[in-house]
Design a protein around this motif. Structure first.
Motif, PDB file in Angstrom:
ATOM      1  N   ARG A 128       0.849  -1.199   0.000  1.00 26.44           N
ATOM      2  CA  ARG A 128       0.000   0.000   0.000  1.00 26.44           C
ATOM      3  C   ARG A 128       0.881   1.244   0.000  1.00 26.44           C
ATOM      4  O   ARG A 128       2.025   1.221   0.460  1.00 26.44           O
ATOM      5  N   ILE A 129       0.315   2.330  -0.506  1.00 27.51           N
ATOM      6  CA  ILE A 129       1.018   3.608  -0.467  1.00 27.51           C
ATOM      7  C   ILE A 129       1.151   4.083   0.979  1.00 27.51           C
ATOM      8  O   ILE A 129       0.387   3.679   1.855  1.00 27.51           O
ATOM      9  N   ARG A 130       2.112   4.956   1.211  1.00 31.86           N
ATOM     10  CA  ARG A 130       2.353   5.490   2.556  1.00 31.86           C
ATOM     11  C   ARG A 130       2.270   7.019   2.568  1.00 31.86           C
ATOM     12  O   ARG A 130       2.890   7.672   3.398  1.00 31.86           O
ATOM     13  N   THR A 131       1.504   7.551   1.639  1.00 34.90           N
ATOM     14  CA  THR A 131       1.182   8.967   1.667  1.00 34.90           C
ATOM     15  C   THR A 131      -0.221   9.136   2.241  1.00 34.90           C
ATOM     16  O   THR A 131      -0.975   8.173   2.364  1.00 34.90           O
ATOM     17  N   GLU A 132      -0.573  10.370   2.585  1.00 34.29           N
ATOM     18  CA  GLU A 132      -1.940  10.633   3.039  1.00 34.29           C
ATOM     19  C   GLU A 132      -2.940  10.408   1.911  1.00 34.29           C
ATOM     20  O   GLU A 132      -4.050   9.930   2.133  1.00 34.29           O
ATOM     21  N   CYS A 133      -2.526  10.775   0.698  1.00 32.78           N
ATOM     22  CA  CYS A 133      -3.447  10.725  -0.441  1.00 32.78           C
ATOM     23  C   CYS A 133      -2.641  10.681  -1.730  1.00 32.78           C
ATOM     24  O   CYS A 133      -1.759  11.518  -1.941  1.00 32.78           O
ATOM     25  N   SER A 134      -2.933   9.708  -2.572  1.00 34.47           N
ATOM     26  CA  SER A 134      -2.344   9.646  -3.912  1.00 34.47           C
ATOM     27  C   SER A 134      -3.469   9.414  -4.906  1.00 34.47           C
ATOM     28  O   SER A 134      -4.390   8.642  -4.641  1.00 34.47           O
ATOM     29  N   VAL A 135      -3.374  10.088  -6.064  1.00 33.61           N
ATOM     30  CA  VAL A 135      -4.443  10.034  -7.049  1.00 33.61           C
ATOM     31  C   VAL A 135      -3.868   9.735  -8.424  1.00 33.61           C
ATOM     32  O   VAL A 135      -2.861  10.330  -8.832  1.00 33.61           O
ATOM     33  N   SER A 136      -4.504   8.815  -9.129  1.00 36.82           N
ATOM     34  CA  SER A 136      -4.146   8.482 -10.509  1.00 36.82           C
ATOM     35  C   SER A 136      -5.219   9.061 -11.431  1.00 36.82           C
ATOM     36  O   SER A 136      -6.383   8.662 -11.377  1.00 36.82           O
ATOM     37  N   TYR A 137      -4.812  10.021 -12.263  1.00 34.12           N
ATOM     38  CA  TYR A 137      -5.749  10.701 -13.161  1.00 34.12           C
ATOM     39  C   TYR A 137      -5.663  10.121 -14.564  1.00 34.12           C
ATOM     40  O   TYR A 137      -4.574   9.983 -15.123  1.00 34.12           O
ATOM     41  N   LEU A 138      -6.805   9.798 -15.120  1.00 33.21           N
ATOM     42  CA  LEU A 138      -6.903   9.369 -16.511  1.00 33.21           C
ATOM     43  C   LEU A 138      -7.513  10.542 -17.270  1.00 33.21           C
ATOM     44  O   LEU A 138      -8.736  10.650 -17.431  1.00 33.21           O
ATOM     45  N   ASP A 139      -6.655  11.451 -17.708  1.00 28.66           N
ATOM     46  CA  ASP A 139      -7.148  12.750 -18.173  1.00 28.66           C
ATOM     47  C   ASP A 139      -6.445  13.312 -19.400  1.00 28.66           C
ATOM     48  O   ASP A 139      -6.918  14.274 -19.999  1.00 28.66           O
ATOM     49  N   HIS A 140      -5.320  12.731 -19.789  1.00 29.75           N
ATOM     50  CA  HIS A 140      -4.575  13.304 -20.906  1.00 29.75           C
ATOM     51  C   HIS A 140      -4.990  12.686 -22.250  1.00 29.75           C
ATOM     52  O   HIS A 140      -5.487  13.363 -23.120  1.00 29.75           O
ATOM     53  N   ASN A 141      -4.740  11.404 -22.379  1.00 28.28           N
ATOM     54  CA  ASN A 141      -4.978  10.745 -23.658  1.00 28.28           C
ATOM     55  C   ASN A 141      -6.281   9.961 -23.620  1.00 28.28           C
ATOM     56  O   ASN A 141      -6.323   8.795 -23.236  1.00 28.28           O
ATOM     57  N   LEU A 142      -7.361  10.597 -24.025  1.00 36.42           N
ATOM     58  CA  LEU A 142      -8.663   9.936 -24.037  1.00 36.42           C
ATOM     59  C   LEU A 142      -9.124   9.614 -25.450  1.00 36.42           C
ATOM     60  O   LEU A 142     -10.257   9.183 -25.657  1.00 36.42           O
ATOM     61  N   LEU A 143      -8.241   9.806 -26.434  1.00 39.62           N
ATOM     62  CA  LEU A 143      -8.542   9.394 -27.801  1.00 39.62           C
ATOM     63  C   LEU A 143      -8.020   7.975 -27.998  1.00 39.62           C
ATOM     64  O   LEU A 143      -6.832   7.762 -28.200  1.00 39.62           O
TER      65      LEU A 143
ATOM     66  N   ASP B 186      -3.491   0.681 -21.089  1.00 39.48           N
ATOM     67  CA  ASP B 186      -2.847   1.433 -20.002  1.00 39.48           C
ATOM     68  C   ASP B 186      -3.854   1.808 -18.922  1.00 39.48           C
ATOM     69  O   ASP B 186      -3.578   1.682 -17.718  1.00 39.48           O
ATOM     70  N   HIS B 187      -5.015   2.269 -19.333  1.00 39.49           N
ATOM     71  CA  HIS B 187      -6.020   2.710 -18.362  1.00 39.49           C
ATOM     72  C   HIS B 187      -6.509   1.538 -17.503  1.00 39.49           C
ATOM     73  O   HIS B 187      -6.734   1.701 -16.293  1.00 39.49           O
ATOM     74  N   ILE B 188      -6.666   0.379 -18.111  1.00 40.69           N
ATOM     75  CA  ILE B 188      -7.081  -0.798 -17.334  1.00 40.69           C
ATOM     76  C   ILE B 188      -6.011  -1.148 -16.298  1.00 40.69           C
ATOM     77  O   ILE B 188      -6.323  -1.428 -15.128  1.00 40.69           O
ATOM     78  N   TYR B 189      -4.746  -1.092 -16.717  1.00 40.12           N
ATOM     79  CA  TYR B 189      -3.672  -1.380 -15.758  1.00 40.12           C
ATOM     80  C   TYR B 189      -3.645  -0.344 -14.635  1.00 40.12           C
ATOM     81  O   TYR B 189      -3.528  -0.692 -13.446  1.00 40.12           O
ATOM     82  N   LEU B 190      -3.752   0.937 -14.994  1.00 43.63           N
ATOM     83  CA  LEU B 190      -3.678   1.995 -13.989  1.00 43.63           C
ATOM     84  C   LEU B 190      -4.821   1.882 -12.977  1.00 43.63           C
ATOM     85  O   LEU B 190      -4.618   2.111 -11.775  1.00 43.63           O
TER      86      LEU B 190
ATOM     87  N   HIS C 104      -6.445   6.634  -5.206  1.00 39.74           N
ATOM     88  CA  HIS C 104      -7.703   7.075  -5.806  1.00 39.74           C
ATOM     89  C   HIS C 104      -7.557   7.120  -7.325  1.00 39.74           C
ATOM     90  O   HIS C 104      -6.483   7.429  -7.845  1.00 39.74           O
ATOM     91  N   VAL C 105      -8.634   6.844  -8.028  1.00 40.99           N
ATOM     92  CA  VAL C 105      -8.661   6.953  -9.487  1.00 40.99           C
ATOM     93  C   VAL C 105      -9.652   8.032  -9.892  1.00 40.99           C
ATOM     94  O   VAL C 105     -10.795   8.038  -9.429  1.00 40.99           O
ATOM     95  N   SER C 106      -9.198   8.930 -10.757  1.00 42.94           N
ATOM     96  CA  SER C 106     -10.099   9.899 -11.381  1.00 42.94           C
ATOM     97  C   SER C 106     -10.316   9.421 -12.808  1.00 42.94           C
ATOM     98  O   SER C 106      -9.417   9.471 -13.645  1.00 42.94           O
TER      99      SER C 106
END
Length: 409
Positions: A53-68, A77-81, A91-93
Motif C-alpha cells: 500500500r502507499i504510505r502517503t496521506e493521499c495519492s491520485v491516478s488521473y486518466l485525463d490526458h490521452n482519451l482518444l 494502459d487505463h485498465i492497468y492503472l 484514488h482513481v479519477s
C-alpha cells in the motif's frame, strides 16, 4: 525576522538537511498525483519496490490526458492503472472527470500540504496555499513509499501585488507579465510567493492560472490560504479542511518583485516561447486558423463564462476552427446549467471532451504553417503537434475576440 509561507510549510515537513537556499533538504510528502501519459512506469516502479500500500496521506491516478483511443494501447494502459490503483490504495479519477490539477485542488488539496505530481503544472495547487512540485514519475513512486524527498531549498521571492485587475484583463496577464520580466529560465530554484492587497482581490481560480503557468518560469508558486481560499473550499463543501496560513508580516525574502495589477493590459505570448510577451494591441494582425479555449490554465467557470459572453451575438469567423475544453465535469455541468455552453455552441464553438487534449497535442493539431491562438500554457515548436505552426498564448476573453474577428483582436 518573520517567516515566509513557503518556509513555514517546509519547516512543518522537514526531516533533515539544510534550510539554506540552494542546499539539500529532505521533506515529507503528503500527496501525489499522476496522469495517464507517464503513470504506467510510476506504478510499475512502485510495484517493484514490494510495498502493498502507499504510505502517503493521499495519492491520485488521473486518466485525463490521452482519451482518444486510436488503438489498443491507451485503453490497455487505463485498465492497468485502474487495477494498480485499487491494489495500492490510490484514488482513481476516471476519464471525463477532469484535468488532474483542477480536480486535485477541488477534491483533495488543502492549505499547508506538500504535493508532488508527475506533471510540470502540479504547482497549480499553490492557489490554495499548498507547496506543490512537479517531478518525474520515479520521484512520485519514491514519494508514495513514504521516503522523505530530497530537493534544493528554494530561494523565496515575494511578489507584492497591488491594485486590482481592470475589466477585460485576465489573471493570464499576471503570469504573462511575470514571464516577460523573469523569463522561462529566470525562476529556476525559486518559489514565487504572491502576497499583498492585490493578491487578496484574486479568487482561487484566478490564482490557479498564475500558479499553473508559473511552471513556465521554471519555478513553483504559492498564494496564502486566506479568506479567498476559505470561500473556495466552502463552495466545494470542504470548509472543514481549511486553515488560515499566511506569511508573517515581517517575513524575510530573498528578493521582492512589485506588480500593480491595475497597470496590466491584455498581453500575448508570441512564438516560440511563453516569455516572448507583448501587448496584444502591438501584435501584427495576422489571419488566424485555429482558436483553442481551455486547458488546466484557463478553463475555470469564470474563464469559460467570460469567453461565452464575448461570443454572445457573434459567430466564429468562417476561416477559424474554434474549440473549447473545460477543466472538470463539475465546471462543465455548472456552465451547462447556466446556459454558457449553449452560448458557445450558438456561436459555432465546438465543445471537446473534458481532458487535456489539444494542449499536449492530442487532437486539434494546427494546419501547415498555421497560426493558432490558445489559452494554454506552452507554445514552443511542436507543442501543438505541428513543428511549423505558430502558437500564441492569450486569455479566454482575447481568444474569443480573436475567433470572432479571424485575426488578433
Amino acid at each position: 525576522m518573520g517567516k515566509s509561507l513557503t518556509r513555514k510549510i517546509i519547516e512543518a515537513h522537514y526531516v533533515s538537511g539544510s534550510m539554506k537556499a540552494g542546499e539539500e533538504v529532505f521533506i515529507k510528502v503528503d500527496q501525489t498525483l499522476t496522469h495517464d501519459i507517464n503513470a504506467v512506469m510510476t506504478y510499475l516502479a512502485f510495484e517493484a519496490i514490494g510495498l502493498d500500500r502507499i504510505r502517503t496521506e493521499c495519492s491520485v491516478s488521473y486518466l485525463d490526458h490521452n482519451l482518444l483511443y486510436v488503438d489498443h494501447k491507451t485503453p490497455d494502459d487505463h485498465i492497468y492503472l485502474q487495477s494498480a490503483a485499487e491494489h495500492f490504495g490510490v484514488h482513481v479519477s476516471r476519464p471525463g472527470n477532469g484535468i488532474c490539477h483542477a480536480v486535485q485542488v477541488s477534491r483533495f488539496g488543502a492549505p499547508g500540504k506538500v504535493s508532488m505530481g508527475g506533471d510540470s503544472h502540479t504547482p497549480h495547487g499553490g492557489s490554495i496555499g499548498m507547496l506543490c512540485i512537479g517531478v518525474g514519475g520515479m520521484d512520485v513512486a519514491t514519494a508514495m513509499t513514504g521516503v522523505p524527498m530530497r530537493l534544493k531549498m528554494p530561494r523565496v521571492i515575494k511578489v507584492n501585488l497591488t491594485g486590482a485587475l481592470k475589466p477585460g484583463v485576465n489573471a493570464k496577464e499576471v503570469i504573462l507579465e511575470m514571464l516577460r520580466r523573469v523569463t522561462i529560465k529566470g525562476g529556476l530554484g525559486n518559489v514565487y510567493e504572491y502576497v499583498g492587497p492585490g493578491a487578496a482581490t484574486l479568487e482561487v481560480l484566478q490564482r490557479a492560472t498564475i500558479t499553473n503557468m508559473g511552471a513556465e518560469l521554471g519555478a513553483t508558486s504559492i498564494f496564502p490560504a486566506d479568506e479567498q481560499v476559505r470561500k473556495f473550499m466552502k463552495s466545494q463543501k470542504r470548509e472543514d479542511e481549511y486553515r488560515e496560513l499566511l506569511a508573517d508580516q515581517d517575513a524575510e525574502y530573498d528578493e521582492v518583485i512589485d506588480l500593480d495589477l491595475s497597470s496590466l493590459q491584455p498581453l500575448v505570448a508570441c512564438p516560440h516561447q511563453p516569455d516572448n510577451v507583448k501587448p496584444l494591441s502591438e501584435v501584427e494582425k495576422l489571419p488566424v486558423q485555429q482558436v483553442f479555449i481551455g486547458s488546466c490554465t484557463n478553463a475555470s467557470y469564470a474563464d469559460i463564462a467570460k469567453a461565452a459572453l464575448v461570443f454572445k451575438g457573434h459567430k466564429v469567423n468562417d476561416n477559424v476552427s474554434c474549440t473549447c475544453a473545460i477543466a472538470s465535469r463539475q465546471t462543465y455541468k455548472a456552465l451547462m446549467e447556466d446556459g454558457y455552453l449553449g452560448m458557445l455552441m450558438d456561436a459555432g464553438v465546438r465543445i471537446l471532451e473534458i481532458a487535456c487534449g489539444p494542449c499536449c497535442a492530442i487532437g486539434q493539431t494546427p494546419a501547415t504553417e498555421g497560426i493558432a491562438v490558445r489559452t494554454s500554457n506552452r507554445n514552443f515548436k511542436g507543442r501543438a503537434g505541428n513543428p511549423n505552426a505558430k502558437i500564441y498564448l492569450v486569455s479566454p476573453e482575447s481568444a474569443a475576440a480573436t475567433a470572432i474577428m479571424g485575426t488578433f483582436a
